[in-house]
Design an enzyme around this catalytic site. Structure first.
Site, PDB file in Angstrom:
ATOM      1  N   CYS A 116     -40.648 -33.723  51.053  1.00 48.33           N
ATOM      2  CA  CYS A 116     -40.897 -32.285  51.063  1.00 48.33           C
ATOM      3  C   CYS A 116     -42.109 -32.072  51.950  1.00 48.33           C
ATOM      4  CB  CYS A 116     -41.166 -31.758  49.655  1.00 48.33           C
ATOM      5  SG  CYS A 116     -41.686 -30.030  49.662  1.00 48.33           S
ATOM      6  N   CYS A 119     -44.645 -29.102  50.649  1.00 48.59           N
ATOM      7  CA  CYS A 119     -45.496 -29.250  49.449  1.00 48.59           C
ATOM      8  C   CYS A 119     -45.120 -30.544  48.761  1.00 48.59           C
ATOM      9  CB  CYS A 119     -45.380 -28.041  48.536  1.00 48.59           C
ATOM     10  SG  CYS A 119     -43.699 -27.461  48.235  1.00 48.59           S
ATOM     11  N   SER A 120     -44.534 -30.469  47.560  1.00 46.71           N
ATOM     12  CA  SER A 120     -44.193 -31.705  46.862  1.00 46.71           C
ATOM     13  C   SER A 120     -42.947 -31.516  46.005  1.00 46.71           C
ATOM     14  CB  SER A 120     -45.368 -32.173  46.005  1.00 46.71           C
ATOM     15  OG  SER A 120     -45.720 -31.147  45.093  1.00 46.71           O
ATOM     16  N   CYS A 121     -41.959 -30.748  46.512  1.00 43.14           N
ATOM     17  CA  CYS A 121     -40.726 -30.526  45.767  1.00 43.14           C
ATOM     18  C   CYS A 121     -40.079 -31.873  45.422  1.00 43.14           C
ATOM     19  CB  CYS A 121     -39.742 -29.686  46.584  1.00 43.14           C
ATOM     20  SG  CYS A 121     -40.376 -28.043  46.939  1.00 43.14           S
TER      21      CYS A 121
END
Lengths: 211, 90
Positions: A116, A119-121
């Site tokens: 991702c 962000c940090s999906c």
């Protein structure tokens, strides 16, 4: 002299960790303020917040490993998982909330890898919290540009003929990689197969373990 | 397969179209349905549902000569309002 830290090591041999005495950051202050307001207004309770944290911490990659082992063992489930991974995992009994899941499958010709960049999906509702490196700028920026180099640093070297497919989780979908089923596992039970499925193999930075 | 180009826009505010894909040409891998527009949602505004697609790019199209392997691919979810028809191949 129990409080003499001159050698900076605890009796168990670990370095002493500094007390967390720094001021709160802007966002930490904001989080506390919003949480206290929500509780004060009766919208949520401290118990609800604690329960939600417990629930999130109870989710682990072992959940995803069961999904993969089931897909390896049952062609009907495999087809359902590839068609609608959210529905298939719910049917297995996992409470994945509003998670919109897509399963991508490794074959001898194709290797999939998830990142991702924004962000940090991550499929937290199925696999638990992501590893810290998944959220690092290095992993996020390099994986879309030099996935094979990143893979080699994880110990995975692929032949040139294998196509690498990187999936950038930019919006509402979350992804799970179905790793290649290792050879020599034909007679294994689903629970034994699940033990071969690592977290990294479901992110695509690793392969399933050999029995 | 439908060829599309990601619009080369630089709007202010929250968007979920990565910078490195803007202006790049890919093919639609699948339609995902419609989702509340994150560009409104991020600000607590009413967020009309917008069609979301998975678009596949080749690494060669993204990185040119710097690519490790030109046939490797990158898939990303892009909202339809960020896509335009790709110009005809020359």
């Amino acid at each position: 002299m129990p409080h003499d830290h001159h050698n900076h090591l605890s009796p168990s041999g670990h370095p002493y960790r500094a007390d967390n005495d720094t001021d709160l950051s802007y966002w930490q202050t904001m989080e506390i303020a919003v949480r206290e307001l929500l509780i004060e207004k009766g919208i949520t309770t401290a118990q609800d917040v604690a329960n939600q944290i417990e629930t999130m911490d109870s989710r682990t990659p072992a959940n995803g490993a069961q999904v993969v082992a089931h897909a390896w063992s049952d062609p009907v489930f495999h087809a359902e998982l590839m068609r609608d991974a959210s529905a298939a995992t719910r049917e297995m009994g996992f409470d994945i909330g509003p998670l919109r899941l897509i399963a991508v499958e490794n074959t001898p010709q194709v290797h999939n890898m998830i990142v991702c960049t924004l962000c940090s999906c991550y499929p937290r509702n199925l696999l638990g919290l992501p590893p810290d490196w998944y959220k690092s700028r290095a992993y996020r920026s390099r994986t879309v540009r030099e996935p094979r180099t990143v893979l080699s640093e994880f110990g995975v070297t692929l032949p040139d003929a294998t196509t690498v497919r990187v999936h950038d989780s930019t919006a509402d979908m979350r992804y799970i990689v179905i790793p290649n089923r290792p050879e020599g596992t034909d007679n294994m039970s689903q629970s034994d197969l699940a033990k071969l499925v690592t977290r990294d193999s479901m992110i695509g930075t690793g392969l399933a373990k050999r029995p | 397969m439908q060829r599309v180009r990601v619009k080369s826009l630089m709007p202010p505010g929250h968007v979920r179209t990565p910078h490195y894909l803007r202006g790049k040409i890919g093919t639609v891998e699948r339609q995902l349905g419609s989702f509340p527009n994150p560009e409104n949602l991020a600000y607590g505004q009413p967020a009309p549902a917008k069609p979301l697609l998975r678009v596949r790019f080749t690494m060669a199209d993204l990185w040119g000569d710097a690519t490790e392997n030109p046939n490797d691919t990158l898939d990303a979810e892009i909202y339809e309002h960020w896509l335009e028809p790709a110009p005809d191949a020359t």
